[in-house]
Design a protein around this motif. Structure first.
Motif, PDB file in Angstrom:
ATOM      1  N   ALA A  41       0.818  -1.220   0.000  1.00 15.34           N
ATOM      2  CA  ALA A  41       0.000   0.000   0.000  1.00 15.34           C
ATOM      3  C   ALA A  41       0.853   1.271   0.000  1.00 15.34           C
ATOM      4  O   ALA A  41       0.436   2.304  -0.523  1.00 15.34           O
ATOM      5  N   LEU A  59       5.073   9.071  14.529  1.00 18.02           N
ATOM      6  CA  LEU A  59       3.791   8.542  14.988  1.00 18.02           C
ATOM      7  C   LEU A  59       2.697   9.518  14.609  1.00 18.02           C
ATOM      8  O   LEU A  59       2.868  10.720  14.697  1.00 18.02           O
ATOM      9  N   LYS A  73       2.807   2.471   6.656  1.00 16.13           N
ATOM     10  CA  LYS A  73       2.284   2.209   5.307  1.00 16.13           C
ATOM     11  C   LYS A  73       3.417   2.544   4.344  1.00 16.13           C
ATOM     12  O   LYS A  73       3.468   3.619   3.740  1.00 16.13           O
ATOM     13  N   GLY A  77       7.116  -1.725   6.270  1.00 18.94           N
ATOM     14  CA  GLY A  77       5.970  -1.650   7.187  1.00 18.94           C
ATOM     15  C   GLY A  77       6.328  -0.963   8.491  1.00 18.94           C
ATOM     16  O   GLY A  77       7.051   0.038   8.515  1.00 18.94           O
ATOM     17  N   LEU A  81       9.232   2.405  11.012  1.00 20.69           N
ATOM     18  CA  LEU A  81       9.009   3.520  11.948  1.00 20.69           C
ATOM     19  C   LEU A  81       9.065   3.097  13.410  1.00 20.69           C
ATOM     20  O   LEU A  81       8.849   3.903  14.301  1.00 20.69           O
ATOM     21  N   MET A  84      12.901  -0.133  16.971  1.00 22.38           N
ATOM     22  CA  MET A  84      14.081  -0.924  16.590  1.00 22.38           C
ATOM     23  C   MET A  84      14.677  -1.775  17.703  1.00 22.38           C
ATOM     24  O   MET A  84      15.812  -2.235  17.586  1.00 22.38           O
ATOM     25  N   HIS A 212      -3.209  -0.765  -2.995  1.00 22.52           N
ATOM     26  CA  HIS A 212      -4.012  -1.070  -1.810  1.00 22.52           C
ATOM     27  C   HIS A 212      -4.980  -2.207  -2.128  1.00 22.52           C
ATOM     28  O   HIS A 212      -5.921  -2.036  -2.909  1.00 22.52           O
ATOM     29  N   ALA A 250      -1.357  -6.945  11.948  1.00 22.10           N
ATOM     30  CA  ALA A 250      -2.372  -7.453  12.882  1.00 22.10           C
ATOM     31  C   ALA A 250      -3.709  -6.726  12.762  1.00 22.10           C
ATOM     32  O   ALA A 250      -4.727  -7.217  13.230  1.00 22.10           O
ATOM     33  N   HIS A 492       2.061  -3.146  20.045  1.00 20.99           N
ATOM     34  CA  HIS A 492       2.372  -4.535  19.693  1.00 20.99           C
ATOM     35  C   HIS A 492       1.099  -5.371  19.548  1.00 20.99           C
ATOM     36  O   HIS A 492       0.962  -6.406  20.200  1.00 20.99           O
TER      37      HIS A 492
END
Ligand SMILES: Cc1cc2nc3c(=O)[nH]c(=O)nc-3n(C[C@H](O)[C@H](O)[C@H](O)COP(=O)(O)OP(=O)(O)OC[C@H]3O[C@@H](n4cnc5c(N)ncnc54)[C@H](O)[C@@H]3O)c2cc1C
Length: 499
Positions: A41, A59, A73, A77, A81, A84, A212, A250, A492
């Motif tokens: 996407a 963010l 996006k 993925g 961002l 790490m 997309h 997810a 997460h």
């Protein structure tokens, strides 16, 4: 609906949806021997994706009292961002999966060779061949960073608690150590950098950026045959030769499955989506929740103030040597894991709390940043922190990493552009709040009672978090109130996408 058929060009390809953390790895491995069409996407990462310290800036900031779940996006993925931190799942997590699924390949001893194989390990523990080792296959680089002023204080306090080693990915006991991070010479090593960039010219792999995917086409037996997607305002369909692999994360994987008729029958019918395969997609949505405990104020100058200390020399150090403040997202330098009493009662060391240590002082823009990160109201945080701006001190992150609470993810409607409804039911299970409060009390003891922290006169001032005034300061009830007001997602999410 106008659909451009791509099957002539790509009919011998497997379709892979999402080139994120997992999709990039699958694209790499699958395209060794198969033709793969990767539909992503987003596009390529931009320059600021590579500089770790900008993680917070990337963010999508919260609106107040809203828990937003950011995700990348972009190729790579969310690994393009995220913060790490290289943290392997615990041995018992994997063994538990093996028990639940009845598939012994999930046992940690069977998974460990893949962890080793995926890495170029340049961390502190390279002599530990059992857990690291270097093979010619690896491409995900993991590095340690230079120490900062606070590191000694945290390390010495950890020793007072009997934590010796600091290697949190090897023996996997409770402990506290320096964060090892997915970095390449100090800049972000996302899964794009590690697994896609090196094979961009591979003939078997075709990447379609800004594509997309809106629906999976199923045949009458419920097998996936191809996918529909939008690209630059046009609608396309591509047929897959063998397989369709969904690795959209997810949130977006279950959303896509449900839009395609794979999910709970009643929910899909309510929305006017024809159910094709009745499965509990979207159920058991779980997330890690965290809270920033503090401020711990210090009498010694051991913290860093971004507005004062991140100057030209910091940028030079980063671009010339790949070291320094810019290599630390949110200036996070150490982390740790502890098992709470309920876990220990079962004679296990299977940590359920993670700790995060930053070395940022109480800087000018902190209220704005913490409000953006946590969703707490700005004026609430102004009231709480205003007397301490400019002082040396930190907040320490406490996160619940084996929550028992779970909720679900549902569609709002059948429009692929509408975000789904997310309800992880944070802290609903009574054991979760107990463990969370125990984690907070641990941190308060750690940063107030150890000799190491006492050497800088570390203390939480006698102030109430707004809304928790009726509880005795630092009591379990007080910290429960604090956590319920101030906790936030630590990004997460997982869920049940079984198909
Ligand atoms: C701010 C933040 C900090 C984090 N910090 C850490 C950390 O320090 N350490 C750690 O281990 N984990 C961290 N995580 C978690 C970790 O990054 C994620 O768990 C992981 O990246 C998820 O991988 P994934 O492949 O499931 O999804 P993603 O990496 O999110 O990939 C999904 C991909 O699918 C694409 N996609 C989605 N829908 C579609 C569609 N319909 N069509 C086409 N493409 C689509 C997306 O664009 C994306 O590229 C963090 C996460 C965030 C958000």
């Amino acid at each position: 609906m106008l659909v451009y058929c791509m099957q002539n060009n790509f009919q011998k390809y497997n379709a892979l949806v999402g080139g994120g953390s997992s999709g990039a790895v699958i694209a790499n491995r699958l395209s060794k021997n198969n033709k793969v069409l990767l539909l992503e996407a987003g596009g390529d990462p931009l320059w600021y994706n590579y500089i770790p310290v900008f993680s917070l800036e990337m963010l999508n900031r919260y609106k107040y009292h809203e828990s937003r779940w950011p995700r990348g996006k972009v190729l790579g993925g969310s690994s393009s961002l995220n913060y790490m931190i290289y943290a392997r799942g615990h041995e018992l997590d994997f063994n538990n999966w093996a028990n639940i699924t009845g598939d012994s390949s999930w046992n940690y001893k069977n998974v460990l060779p893949y962890f080793k194989k995926s890495l170029i390990y340049k961390g502190e523990f390279s002599k530990n061949e059992k857990h690291y080792g270097s093979t010619p296959y690896g491409s995900l680089q993991v590095e340690s960073r230079n120490e900062v002023l606070m590191s000694d204080i945290v390390t010495d306090a950890a020793r007072e608690y009997g934590f010796k080693d600091g290697d949190l990915n090897g023996p996997q006991k409770s402990g506290i150590g320096a964060i090892e991070a997915t970095l390449k010479k100090g800049s972000r090593c996302s899964t794009f950098t590690a697994f896609l960039e090196p094979i961009l010219s591979r003939k078997n792999l075709h990447i379609l950026r800004y594509s997309h995917v809106t629906k999976i086409k199923l045949d009458s037996l419920g097998s996936a045959r191809g996918v529909f997607f939008n690209r630059h305002g046009k609608k396309y369909y591509v047929r897959a030769s063998k397989e369709v692999v969904i690795s959209a994360g997810a949130v977006d994987s279950p959303k896509l499955l449900m839009l395609s008729g794979i999910g709970p029958k009643e929910h899909l019918s309510e929305l006017g989506i024809k159910p094709k395969v009745d499965l509990p997609v979207g159920k058991f949505l779980k997330d890690h929740i965290g809270v920033l405990v503090g401020p711990f104020l210090f009498d010694k100058p051991v913290t860093t103030f971004p507005e004062r200390d991140l100057g030209l020399s910091t940028f030079l150090e980063y671009f010339v040597n790949g070291t320094g403040h810019l290599t630390f997202p949110n200036l996070l330098h150490m982390h740790g894991f502890i098992s709470t009493s309920k876990v220990k009662q079962q004679h296990q060391d299977w940590p359920d709390i993670q700790l995060y240590f930053s070395y940022a002082g109480i800087y000018d823009n902190m209220v704005q940043d913490f409000s953006g990160l946590t969703g707490a109201k700005k004026n609430t945080l102004e009231q709480y922190f205003s007397n301490f701006i400019g002082q040396h001190g930190v907040s320490i992150g406490v996160a619940l990493v084996r929550p028992k609470s779970y909720g679900d993810l549902k569609l709002q409607n059948k429009d692929p552009a509408t975000p789904p409804l997310l309800d992880p039911r944070y802290l609903e299970h009574p054991d979760d709040i107990k463990a969370f409060v125990e984690g907070i009390q641990f941190v308060v003891g750690f940063a107030e009672k150890t000799k190491s922290f006492q050497s800088i006169n570390s203390r939480i001032p006698d102030i109430y978090f707004p809304g928790c005034e009726k509880h005795k300061l630092k009591s379990d009830e007080y910290w429960e109130c604090y956590a319920r007001h101030y906790a936030f997602t630590i990004f997460h999410p997982i869920g049940y996408n079984y198909y």
